[in-house]
Design a protein around this motif. Structure first.
Motif, PDB file in Angstrom:
ATOM      1  N   ARG A   1       3.983 -12.014  11.230  1.00 33.77           N
ATOM      2  CA  ARG A   1       3.747 -12.667  12.515  1.00 33.77           C
ATOM      3  C   ARG A   1       3.729 -14.189  12.392  1.00 33.77           C
ATOM      4  NH1 ARG A   1      -1.145 -11.435  16.792  1.00 33.77           N
ATOM      5  NH2 ARG A   1      -2.462 -12.949  15.745  1.00 33.77           N
ATOM      6  N   GLY A   2       3.272 -14.686  11.248  1.00 30.88           N
ATOM      7  CA  GLY A   2       3.205 -16.121  11.037  1.00 30.88           C
ATOM      8  C   GLY A   2       4.500 -16.724  10.524  1.00 30.88           C
ATOM      9  N   TRP A   3       5.595 -15.941  10.524  1.00 32.87           N
ATOM     10  CA  TRP A   3       6.907 -16.375  10.058  1.00 32.87           C
ATOM     11  C   TRP A   3       6.938 -16.629   8.554  1.00 32.87           C
ATOM     12  CZ3 TRP A   3      11.164 -16.738  13.428  1.00 32.87           C
ATOM     13  CH2 TRP A   3      10.860 -16.578  14.782  1.00 32.87           C
ATOM     14  N   ASN A   4       6.051 -15.952   7.823  1.00 29.62           N
ATOM     15  CA  ASN A   4       6.048 -16.048   6.370  1.00 29.62           C
ATOM     16  C   ASN A   4       7.013 -15.019   5.797  1.00 29.62           C
ATOM     17  OD1 ASN A   4       3.912 -18.072   6.110  1.00 29.62           O
ATOM     18  ND2 ASN A   4       2.602 -16.455   6.943  1.00 29.62           N
ATOM     19  N   LEU A   5       7.818 -15.440   4.834  1.00 33.46           N
ATOM     20  CA  LEU A   5       8.845 -14.586   4.247  1.00 33.46           C
ATOM     21  C   LEU A   5       8.201 -13.508   3.381  1.00 33.46           C
ATOM     22  CD1 LEU A   5      11.949 -14.230   3.879  1.00 33.46           C
ATOM     23  CD2 LEU A   5      11.726 -15.639   1.813  1.00 33.46           C
ATOM     24  N   LEU A   6       8.518 -12.243   3.682  1.00 34.41           N
ATOM     25  CA  LEU A   6       7.984 -11.119   2.923  1.00 34.41           C
ATOM     26  C   LEU A   6       9.031 -10.505   2.003  1.00 34.41           C
ATOM     27  CD1 LEU A   6       5.944  -9.315   5.732  1.00 34.41           C
ATOM     28  CD2 LEU A   6       5.110 -10.966   4.048  1.00 34.41           C
ATOM     29  N   ASP A   7      10.271 -10.522   2.421  1.00 35.70           N
ATOM     30  CA  ASP A   7      11.349  -9.950   1.615  1.00 35.70           C
ATOM     31  C   ASP A   7      12.669 -10.484   2.166  1.00 35.70           C
ATOM     32  OD1 ASP A   7      12.668  -8.499  -0.297  1.00 35.70           O
ATOM     33  OD2 ASP A   7      12.061  -6.515   0.429  1.00 35.70           O
ATOM     34  N   ALA A   8      13.700 -10.400   1.357  1.00 35.67           N
ATOM     35  CA  ALA A   8      15.021 -10.875   1.782  1.00 35.67           C
ATOM     36  C   ALA A   8      16.075 -10.287   0.864  1.00 35.67           C
ATOM     37  CB  ALA A   8      15.084 -12.402   1.752  1.00 35.67           C
ATOM     38  N   ASN A   9      17.317 -10.301   1.312  1.00 38.36           N
ATOM     39  CA  ASN A   9      18.391  -9.904   0.407  1.00 38.36           C
ATOM     40  C   ASN A   9      18.935 -11.134  -0.308  1.00 38.36           C
ATOM     41  OD1 ASN A   9      20.058 -11.179   2.293  1.00 38.36           O
ATOM     42  ND2 ASN A   9      20.958  -9.293   3.069  1.00 38.36           N
ATOM     43  N   ALA A  10      19.796 -10.897  -1.287  1.00 36.60           N
ATOM     44  CA  ALA A  10      20.290 -12.000  -2.122  1.00 36.60           C
ATOM     45  C   ALA A  10      21.102 -13.010  -1.320  1.00 36.60           C
ATOM     46  CB  ALA A  10      21.133 -11.434  -3.260  1.00 36.60           C
ATOM     47  N   SER A  11      21.733 -12.556  -0.234  1.00 37.30           N
ATOM     48  CA  SER A  11      22.593 -13.453   0.539  1.00 37.30           C
ATOM     49  C   SER A  11      21.825 -14.501   1.318  1.00 37.30           C
ATOM     50  CB  SER A  11      23.464 -12.633   1.503  1.00 37.30           C
ATOM     51  OG  SER A  11      24.400 -11.860   0.786  1.00 37.30           O
TER      52      SER A  11
ATOM     53  N   ASP B   1       0.834  -1.203   0.000  1.00 30.66           N
ATOM     54  CA  ASP B   1       0.000   0.000   0.000  1.00 30.66           C
ATOM     55  C   ASP B   1       0.870   1.256   0.000  1.00 30.66           C
ATOM     56  OD1 ASP B   1      -2.113  -1.697   0.095  1.00 30.66           O
ATOM     57  OD2 ASP B   1      -2.798  -1.146   2.103  1.00 30.66           O
ATOM     58  N   PRO B   2       0.378   2.340  -0.638  1.00 31.96           N
ATOM     59  CA  PRO B   2       1.147   3.596  -0.674  1.00 31.96           C
ATOM     60  C   PRO B   2       1.518   4.112   0.708  1.00 31.96           C
ATOM     61  CG  PRO B   2      -0.709   3.686  -2.201  1.00 31.96           C
ATOM     62  CD  PRO B   2      -0.883   2.430  -1.403  1.00 31.96           C
ATOM     63  N   GLU B   3       0.658   3.868   1.715  1.00 31.13           N
ATOM     64  CA  GLU B   3       0.927   4.371   3.063  1.00 31.13           C
ATOM     65  C   GLU B   3       2.225   3.812   3.653  1.00 31.13           C
ATOM     66  OE1 GLU B   3      -3.384   4.597   2.193  1.00 31.13           O
ATOM     67  OE2 GLU B   3      -1.857   3.025   2.063  1.00 31.13           O
ATOM     68  N   LEU B   4       2.626   2.652   3.172  1.00 35.04           N
ATOM     69  CA  LEU B   4       3.830   2.011   3.712  1.00 35.04           C
ATOM     70  C   LEU B   4       5.033   2.143   2.782  1.00 35.04           C
ATOM     71  CD1 LEU B   4       2.493  -1.253   5.406  1.00 35.04           C
ATOM     72  CD2 LEU B   4       2.833   1.015   6.381  1.00 35.04           C
ATOM     73  N   ALA B   5       4.953   3.077   1.838  1.00 32.58           N
ATOM     74  CA  ALA B   5       6.046   3.229   0.866  1.00 32.58           C
ATOM     75  C   ALA B   5       7.371   3.544   1.552  1.00 32.58           C
ATOM     76  CB  ALA B   5       5.695   4.326  -0.148  1.00 32.58           C
ATOM     77  N   LEU B   6       7.359   4.453   2.523  1.00 30.97           N
ATOM     78  CA  LEU B   6       8.599   4.799   3.218  1.00 30.97           C
ATOM     79  C   LEU B   6       9.107   3.647   4.062  1.00 30.97           C
ATOM     80  CD1 LEU B   6       7.892   8.499   4.303  1.00 30.97           C
ATOM     81  CD2 LEU B   6       9.363   7.680   2.439  1.00 30.97           C
ATOM     82  N   VAL B   7       8.174   2.863   4.600  1.00 31.54           N
ATOM     83  CA  VAL B   7       8.567   1.678   5.362  1.00 31.54           C
ATOM     84  C   VAL B   7       9.260   0.671   4.448  1.00 31.54           C
ATOM     85  CG1 VAL B   7       7.700  -0.314   6.640  1.00 31.54           C
ATOM     86  CG2 VAL B   7       6.788   1.969   7.112  1.00 31.54           C
ATOM     87  N   ARG B   8       8.671   0.428   3.288  1.00 29.22           N
ATOM     88  CA  ARG B   8       9.286  -0.507   2.336  1.00 29.22           C
ATOM     89  C   ARG B   8      10.683  -0.027   1.938  1.00 29.22           C
ATOM     90  NH1 ARG B   8       4.283  -0.051  -0.082  1.00 29.22           N
ATOM     91  NH2 ARG B   8       5.175   1.105  -1.834  1.00 29.22           N
ATOM     92  N   GLN B   9      10.804   1.265   1.728  1.00 28.04           N
ATOM     93  CA  GLN B   9      12.101   1.829   1.346  1.00 28.04           C
ATOM     94  C   GLN B   9      13.129   1.620   2.452  1.00 28.04           C
ATOM     95  OE1 GLN B   9      11.875   5.938   0.116  1.00 28.04           O
ATOM     96  NE2 GLN B   9      14.064   6.269   0.394  1.00 28.04           N
ATOM     97  N   ALA B  10      12.712   1.846   3.700  1.00 26.11           N
ATOM     98  CA  ALA B  10      13.630   1.665   4.830  1.00 26.11           C
ATOM     99  C   ALA B  10      14.031   0.209   4.985  1.00 26.11           C
ATOM    100  CB  ALA B  10      12.979   2.178   6.112  1.00 26.11           C
ATOM    101  N   VAL B  11      13.056  -0.695   4.839  1.00 27.00           N
ATOM    102  CA  VAL B  11      13.337  -2.123   4.974  1.00 27.00           C
ATOM    103  C   VAL B  11      14.278  -2.585   3.871  1.00 27.00           C
ATOM    104  CG1 VAL B  11      12.307  -4.419   4.808  1.00 27.00           C
ATOM    105  CG2 VAL B  11      11.208  -2.669   6.211  1.00 27.00           C
ATOM    106  N   ARG B  12      14.005  -2.151   2.652  1.00 21.80           N
ATOM    107  CA  ARG B  12      14.860  -2.541   1.532  1.00 21.80           C
ATOM    108  C   ARG B  12      16.289  -2.028   1.729  1.00 21.80           C
ATOM    109  NH1 ARG B  12      16.598  -6.091  -1.491  1.00 21.80           N
ATOM    110  NH2 ARG B  12      14.594  -6.954  -0.911  1.00 21.80           N
ATOM    111  N   GLN B  13      16.415  -0.817   2.276  1.00 21.91           N
ATOM    112  CA  GLN B  13      17.740  -0.260   2.546  1.00 21.91           C
ATOM    113  C   GLN B  13      18.478  -1.093   3.591  1.00 21.91           C
ATOM    114  OE1 GLN B  13      17.695   3.896   3.553  1.00 21.91           O
ATOM    115  NE2 GLN B  13      19.809   3.906   4.267  1.00 21.91           N
TER     116      GLN B  13
END
Length: 272
Positions: free
Chosen positions: A118-128, A91-103
């Motif tokens: 909360r359910g331990w489902n993978l939402l994002d990760a780095n290549a490593s 959602d657009p409301e979390l755009a800055l959050v996504r940017q911070a997490v990606r950084q």
């Protein structure tokens, strides 16, 4: 509305509040004092003789440290609209959050890092993160990917975790504490599933350090080389959105120089 919320709505808010108070092992008197209400009024709320105001439900939820998702369910059970939004991560409301997490994820290279809900489902990760998952069975990596299942499943990372009993005890302990905090039936089911997975090593009931130990390491065999990690967990400090409150960023660091050198070598090959 989720099935959980629908079921909760059928139960009186007083019954739910009493259940949360019992779960936190707080007496009526102690809760009444901390929430600045009379013990008699709290008793009337719990027995259904008095309908709490919206502010009262929120106040009691705060003092009982009820997670935001469950506070919304308390409000629904009392006949009020939820107070806390539940945004989608896209959602657009979390755009800055996504940017911070990606950084955070990118800057942690060449070491693994992941974001889970909360359910331990993978939402994002780095290549490593591939260093940890590159020998996991493909079916376990089909979304939604559950990182605890990937770690402890016999077709996942488990055969390559050299201290599987110790690491399993650590992860199950974290999940048990989360179940106690949230009372989420989905997490209860996940805990039961993970407990049923085989483990050919002793699983300690209590994490007791050995000589010189200061952390529980993850010791992983990767292409014949032992890699040793410790991890840190980051959450958002003042969330008012359910999704944001439940995001967890887990970052793995090398626990010795040999692991750090190996990770830099692997990262260099990947980007080169």
């Amino acid at each position: 509305m989720t099935q959980n919320a629908a079921l909760t709505r059928q139960r009186p808010v007083g019954e739910l509040l009493r259940e949360w108070r019992d779960r936190r092992r707080i007496s009526q008197l102690d809760l009444a004092i901390s929430a600045d209400i009379s013990t008699r009024h709290l008793s009337f709320v719990e027995t259904g003789r008095s309908r709490p105001s919206r502010d009262m439900v929120l106040r009691l939820g705060e003092h009982l440290e009820v997670p935001l998702r469950e506070r919304n369910q308390l409000l629904l059970a009392a006949g009020y609209a939820p107070a806390y939004t539940e945004s989608g991560l896209d959602d657009p409301e979390l755009a800055l959050v996504r940017q911070a997490v990606r950084q955070l994820l990118t800057s942690h290279e060449p070491y693994p890092a992941a974001v889970v809900d909360r359910g331990w489902n993978l939402l994002d990760a780095n290549a490593s993160l591939g260093v940890l998952t590159d020998r996991v069975a493909p079916e376990l990596l089909v979304p939604p990917v559950n990182v605890l299942r990937v770690t402890l499943h016999p077709d996942g990372m488990a055969p390559f975790v050299l201290n599987l009993g110790e690491w399993r005890a650590h992860l199950l302990g974290r999940l048990r504490r989360q179940v106690a905090q949230t009372a989420d039936p989905v997490l209860v089911a996940l805990l039961d599933e993970l407990r049923a997975y085989p483990c050919d090593q002793p699983v300690p009931e209590v994490e007791v350090p050995g000589p010189g130990d200061i952390i529980v390491p993850l010791r992983l065999l990767h292409d014949g080389v032992e890699l040793t990690f410790f991890s840190t967990v980051a959450t958002f400090g003042t969330p008012l959105d359910v999704t944001l409150a439940e995001l967890v960023i887990e970052s793995f660091f090398p626990a010795d120089t040999a692991t750090a050198d190996r990770l830099r070598e692997l990262h260099g090959r990947a980007v080169g």
